[in-house]
Design an enzyme around this catalytic site. Structure first.
Site, PDB file in Angstrom:
ATOM      1  CG  HIS A   1     -29.299  22.468  -3.050  1.00  0.00           C
ATOM      2  ND1 HIS A   1     -29.362  21.655  -4.176  1.00  0.00           N
ATOM      3  CD2 HIS A   1     -29.463  23.742  -3.500  1.00  0.00           C
ATOM      4  CE1 HIS A   1     -29.561  22.409  -5.232  1.00  0.00           C
ATOM      5  NE2 HIS A   1     -29.631  23.686  -4.858  1.00  0.00           N
TER       6      HIS A   1
ATOM      7  CB  CYS B   1      -3.300   2.521  -1.404  1.00  0.00           C
ATOM      8  SG  CYS B   1      -3.574   0.798  -0.984  1.00  0.00           S
TER       9      CYS B   1
ATOM     10  CB  CYS C   1      -0.932   0.004   1.201  1.00  0.00           C
ATOM     11  SG  CYS C   1      -1.960   1.478   1.295  1.00  0.00           S
TER      12      CYS C   1
ATOM     13  CD  GLU D   1      -7.218   2.205  -8.698  1.00  0.00           C
ATOM     14  OE1 GLU D   1      -8.105   2.267  -7.823  1.00  0.00           O
ATOM     15  OE2 GLU D   1      -6.129   1.614  -8.514  1.00  0.00           O
TER      16      GLU D   1
ATOM     17  CE  LYS E   1      -4.775   3.409  -6.050  1.00  0.00           C
ATOM     18  NZ  LYS E   1      -5.636   2.321  -5.529  1.00  0.00           N
TER      19      LYS E   1
ATOM     20  CE1 TYR F   1     -11.033  -1.654  -5.726  1.00  0.00           C
ATOM     21  CE2 TYR F   1     -11.260  -3.843  -6.687  1.00  0.00           C
ATOM     22  CZ  TYR F   1     -11.646  -2.903  -5.753  1.00  0.00           C
ATOM     23  OH  TYR F   1     -12.636  -3.190  -4.851  1.00  0.00           O
TER      24      TYR F   1
ATOM     25  CD  GLU G   1     -28.955  18.398  -3.753  1.00  0.00           C
ATOM     26  OE1 GLU G   1     -30.069  18.736  -3.315  1.00  0.00           O
ATOM     27  OE2 GLU G   1     -28.140  19.208  -4.240  1.00  0.00           O
TER      28      GLU G   1
END
Length: 462
Positions: free
Chosen positions: A438, A48, A43, A183, A51, A179, A443
């Site tokens: 909002h 992760c 990672c 990516e 990346k 993934y 929302e």
């Protein structure tokens, strides 16, 4: 004299192993962690974190393009790949130092060496030393898997090498549809490369909700990423600095780089598992473990990607913490591997938690779908041709929200928060009772009132 040199020996200094070591040391255990490469594991060092840094940087091109619609004039831009890589390396080195420091601060010892099992309680280090341990934790993660050997496989890089390329390729072919492949497709496209994605299945992101798969593919193709499905790479030829990639369909593609991202395999080779009678799970190739992360040998445990259960960093961390609580804190904890939120930092971004529509319809007799597809407010000014997808999967009998799937800017951040509600078994009525914030894209999750689809499975005849 103590029967063993240490109470806990951890093989692997990644996120899961480090968490286990720190928590166990906090309970008073004498702990040693062996890492043969760099502290931080997949990672932090080659996954992760670097990346996400690359992804963030690749977004800048879009931001510059979108700026004109908001009145900005940016006369000239330039990009230097070497600067990106150098700055990324500095940040990763900083994080590696933090990982080492935090382990040592907890009272555990870090040894920069490879550790191999000699028996259930003995490990041999690459410097020749032998260490005995009452409990052993294997947290060696995974490694890139290139699949079956093909002619020219030696010319292919993995995501590991992609972080250290000396130059940005002008053209790159990426095999894979998950993934990592998507990516990196977005990363290289964002920095200006011509990108082709090759995937053997009928569509990318296998295992994700079908609407997500279709939406992401359409959005990526709008950006000019060429996605070819239903075939594989059969051969790679090198001609000087260029490559010719041959496909199973009979066609070929010229490029400056070829990358495989077809999955990662548990890092179980040459650990001496057989000498300690640690069994491999025949279904997935990872170390076989029970719900407590215990292997076939009672004092040896395994966590994270090496078990090939759910290959996500936060899962490895949770498993490492639960192991330490159970074995050294005397607080039995099992990890719940259900309803885990996850993100794909593709472009557009994906955030998802819970069941897909297909999974829900297979498990529940009455399923309601709430789905919306809309143009984000930013695009109304920038003029960019892009749309956001939001989808809720609901149990029509109990009104419980079973899954949430989002594609668009900020999808991962939204999903982390929504994941709490889904984990708590919130109902659609709970979502409806929440006042909208909002103007936001999120929302929409609390304003969808009418199902876009409803499925009722007829009861089987007696």
């Amino acid at each position: 004299m103590a029967e063993y040199d240490v109470d806990l020996f951890v093989i692997g200094g990644g996120s899961g192993g480090v968490r286990a070591a720190r928590i166990a040391a906090g309970y008073g255990a004498k702990v040693m962690v062996a890492e043969e490469y760099r502290m931080g594991g997949t990672c932090v060092i080659r996954g992760c974190v670097p990346k996400k840094l690359f992804v963030i940087g690749s977004h800048v091109r879009h931001e510059i393009e979108d700026a004109a619609g908001f009145g900005w004039t940016i006369p000239e831009i330039s990009f230097d790949w070497k600067t990106l890589v150098a700055n990324k390396d500095k940040e990763i080195a900083r994080l590696e130092g933090i990982y080492t420091t935090n382990v040592e601060k907890s009272g555990a010892q870090v040894v920069k060496a490879r550790a191999v099992l000699e028996d259930a309680h003995t490990l041999r280090l690459s410097d020749g030393k032998k260490i005995t341990a009452q409990t052993i934790l294997i947290a060696t993660g995974g490694r890139p898997n290139h699949g079956a050997e093909i002619p020219g496989i030696e010319h292919v890089i993995s995501s590991d090498e992609a972080f250290h390329l000396t130059d940005l390729p002008e053209r790159i072919v990426i095999q894979g549809g998950g993934y990592i492949a998507l990516e990196f497709a977005g990363i290289f496209k964002g920095y200006g490369a011509d990108v082709t994605v090759i995937y053997r299945g009928d569509n990318i992101l296998r295992g994700f909700d079908e609407d997500v798969r279709k939406h992401v593919r359409a959005e990526m193709e709008k950006q000019g990423i060429n996605i070819i499905t239903g075939c594989t790479i059969s051969k790679v030829d090198k001609h000087g600095k260029e490559f010719t990639t041959h496909l199973s369909s009979g066609s070929s593609i010229a490029s400056d780089q070829v990358m495989f991202a077809i999955g990662r395999h548990p890092n179980v080779a040459n650990l001496g598992l057989e000498t300690a009678d640690v069994a491999i799970n025949p279904k997935n190739g990872g170390i076989a473990v029970d719900a407590w992360s215990k292997t076939s040998t009672p004092n040896i445990y395994a966590i994270g990607d090496v078990t090939h259960r759910t290959n996500l960093t936060p899962v490895a961390i949770r498993e490492g913490h639960a192991f330490a609580d159970t074995v050294f804190g005397k607080r039995p904890v099992q990890v719940d591997h259900a309803t885990i939120p996850t993100a794909v930092f593709s472009q557009p971004e994906v955030g998802t938690v819970g069941l897909t529509e297909a999974e829900a319809r297979a498990q529940f007799s009455h399923v309601d779908i709430y789905k919306t597809d809309f143009r984000p407010i930013k695009a109304t000014m920038s003029g960019r041709d892009t749309r956001v997808l939001m989808k809720l999967v609901v149990d029509g009998t109990s009104d419980r929200v079973l899954g949430c799937h989002i594609v668009g800017e900020g999808a991962a951040e939204i999903t982390q928060a929504v994941g709490i509600a889904v984990k708590m078994k919130a109902t659609k009525a709970d979502f409806d009772a929440t006042i909208a914030l909002h103007p936001t894209a999120a929302e929409e999750l609390v304003t969808m009132r009418t199902p876009t689809a409803r499925y009722v499975r007829e009861a089987a005849a007696e």
